[in-house]
Design a protein around this motif. Structure first.
Motif, short mmCIF file in Angstrom:
data_model
loop_
_atom_site.label_atom_id
_atom_site.label_comp_id
_atom_site.label_asym_id
_atom_site.label_seq_id
_atom_site.Cartn_x
_atom_site.Cartn_y
_atom_site.Cartn_z
N CYS A 11 0.87 -1.18 0.00
CA CYS A 11 0.00 0.00 0.00
C CYS A 11 0.90 1.23 0.00
O CYS A 11 2.07 1.16 -0.40
CB CYS A 11 -0.98 -0.02 1.17
N LEU A 12 0.40 2.36 0.45
CA LEU A 12 1.21 3.58 0.43
C LEU A 12 2.13 3.66 1.66
O LEU A 12 3.34 3.81 1.55
CB LEU A 12 0.30 4.81 0.36
N GLY A 13 1.52 3.55 2.86
CA GLY A 13 2.26 3.81 4.09
C GLY A 13 2.74 2.58 4.83
O GLY A 13 3.55 2.67 5.73
N ASN A 14 2.18 1.39 4.48
CA ASN A 14 2.48 0.13 5.18
C ASN A 14 2.10 0.19 6.67
O ASN A 14 2.73 -0.45 7.50
CB ASN A 14 3.95 -0.28 5.01
N ILE A 15 1.04 0.94 6.97
CA ILE A 15 0.55 0.92 8.36
C ILE A 15 -0.94 0.61 8.44
O ILE A 15 -1.44 0.30 9.52
CB ILE A 15 0.84 2.24 9.11
N CYS A 16 -1.67 0.70 7.33
CA CYS A 16 -3.12 0.43 7.38
C CYS A 16 -3.51 -0.81 6.58
O CYS A 16 -3.79 -1.86 7.14
CB CYS A 16 -3.92 1.64 6.87
N THR A 77 14.23 -2.71 -4.41
CA THR A 77 14.47 -3.46 -5.66
C THR A 77 14.55 -4.96 -5.40
O THR A 77 14.02 -5.76 -6.17
CB THR A 77 15.77 -2.97 -6.33
N ARG A 78 15.18 -5.34 -4.28
CA ARG A 78 15.33 -6.79 -4.06
C ARG A 78 13.99 -7.51 -3.85
O ARG A 78 13.90 -8.72 -4.02
CB ARG A 78 16.30 -7.07 -2.91
N ASP A 79 12.94 -6.77 -3.48
CA ASP A 79 11.62 -7.39 -3.32
C ASP A 79 11.13 -8.00 -4.64
O ASP A 79 10.40 -9.00 -4.63
CB ASP A 79 10.59 -6.36 -2.84
N PHE A 80 11.54 -7.44 -5.75
CA PHE A 80 11.09 -7.94 -7.06
C PHE A 80 11.76 -9.27 -7.42
O PHE A 80 11.35 -9.95 -8.34
CB PHE A 80 11.38 -6.90 -8.15
N HIS A 81 12.84 -9.60 -6.71
CA HIS A 81 13.52 -10.87 -6.92
C HIS A 81 13.14 -11.89 -5.85
O HIS A 81 13.25 -13.09 -6.06
CB HIS A 81 15.05 -10.66 -6.91
N GLU A 82 12.73 -11.38 -4.69
CA GLU A 82 12.47 -12.26 -3.55
C GLU A 82 11.04 -12.81 -3.57
O GLU A 82 10.79 -13.90 -3.06
CB GLU A 82 12.71 -11.45 -2.26
N PHE A 83 10.10 -12.04 -4.13
CA PHE A 83 8.69 -12.45 -4.08
C PHE A 83 8.20 -12.82 -5.48
O PHE A 83 8.55 -12.15 -6.46
CB PHE A 83 7.84 -11.32 -3.50
N THR A 84 7.38 -13.88 -5.51
CA THR A 84 6.83 -14.30 -6.81
C THR A 84 5.54 -13.52 -7.13
O THR A 84 5.17 -13.41 -8.29
CB THR A 84 6.50 -15.81 -6.81
N HIS A 85 4.88 -13.03 -6.09
CA HIS A 85 3.63 -12.31 -6.29
C HIS A 85 3.64 -11.01 -5.49
O HIS A 85 3.89 -11.04 -4.27
CB HIS A 85 2.44 -13.15 -5.84
N ILE A 86 3.36 -9.92 -6.18
CA ILE A 86 3.25 -8.61 -5.51
C ILE A 86 1.85 -8.08 -5.77
O ILE A 86 1.43 -7.96 -6.93
CB ILE A 86 4.32 -7.63 -6.02
N PHE A 87 1.13 -7.79 -4.68
CA PHE A 87 -0.25 -7.31 -4.80
C PHE A 87 -0.38 -5.88 -4.31
O PHE A 87 -0.06 -5.58 -3.15
CB PHE A 87 -1.20 -8.21 -4.00
N ALA A 88 -0.88 -5.02 -5.18
CA ALA A 88 -1.09 -3.61 -4.86
C ALA A 88 -2.53 -3.39 -4.38
O ALA A 88 -3.46 -4.01 -4.89
CB ALA A 88 -0.84 -2.76 -6.10
N MET A 89 -2.66 -2.49 -3.40
CA MET A 89 -3.99 -2.19 -2.88
C MET A 89 -4.79 -1.28 -3.81
O MET A 89 -6.01 -1.33 -3.81
CB MET A 89 -3.90 -1.53 -1.50
N ASP A 90 -4.10 -0.43 -4.56
CA ASP A 90 -4.84 0.49 -5.44
C ASP A 90 -4.02 0.81 -6.70
O ASP A 90 -2.86 0.39 -6.83
CB ASP A 90 -5.26 1.76 -4.69
#
Ligand code: 4NP
Length: 155
Positions: A11-16, A77-90
């Protein structure tokens, strides 16, 4: 149990929203006996190192889930190599994630609610500026998506 899923919620802030998505998915995966690698991050760095918003903590606690130990982290950047699925809230975050993606990213990047056939293209709205009821709505959305995601990994 095999290591089948590596999932990052954004999400944007990673707190909600994304901490609640992480909590909902961990709970659903646990219940299904699915071994998962899961985390959540923000596209912005406003809340790095902070615990989730108190309203998110209350919302998870009301479902018996403790997220007080979660800490804000910004997408790297390393998240794009570590995770197979990235889900955006908006859509805004989806755009920003795609803009940060390196050419050799392994992650599939999509909107979280695209997991629900009747919610394709919909956003998990930002509850930050509202009251607790907005967080209940967020929980309902992220837990529906989490259940769909567990099914996907089970198939
Ligand atoms: P989130 O909500 O992206 O769901 O964590 C927000 C949290 C903080 C801010 C905006 C949205 N903020 O502007 O600080």
């Amino acid at each position: 149990m095999s290591h089948t899923a590596s999932v990052l919620f954004v999400c944007l802030g990673n707190i909600c929203r994304s901490p609640l998505a992480e909590a909902a998915f961990r709970a659903a995966a646990d219940e299904a006996g699915l071994d998962v690698h899961v985390d959540s991050v923000g596209t912005a760095g406003y809340h790095i190192g902070e615990p989730p918003d108190p309203r998110s903590i209350r919302t998870a606690a009301a479902r018996g889930i403790d997220i007080t130990h979660y800490r804000g982290r910004q997408l790297q950047t390393r998240d794009f190599h570590e995770f197979t699925h990235i889900f955006a809230m908006d859509q805004d975050n989806l755009r920003n994630i795609k803009a940060c993606a390196p050419d050799d990213a392994i992650a599939e990047i999509s909107l979280l609610l695209d997991l629900l056939p009747d919610r394709t293209g919909d956003e998990v709205g930002d509850p930050y500026y509202g009251g607790d009821d907005g967080f209940d709505r967020t929980w309902a959305e992220v837990s529906d998506a989490a259940a769909a995601l567990v099914k996907l990994f089970e198939d």
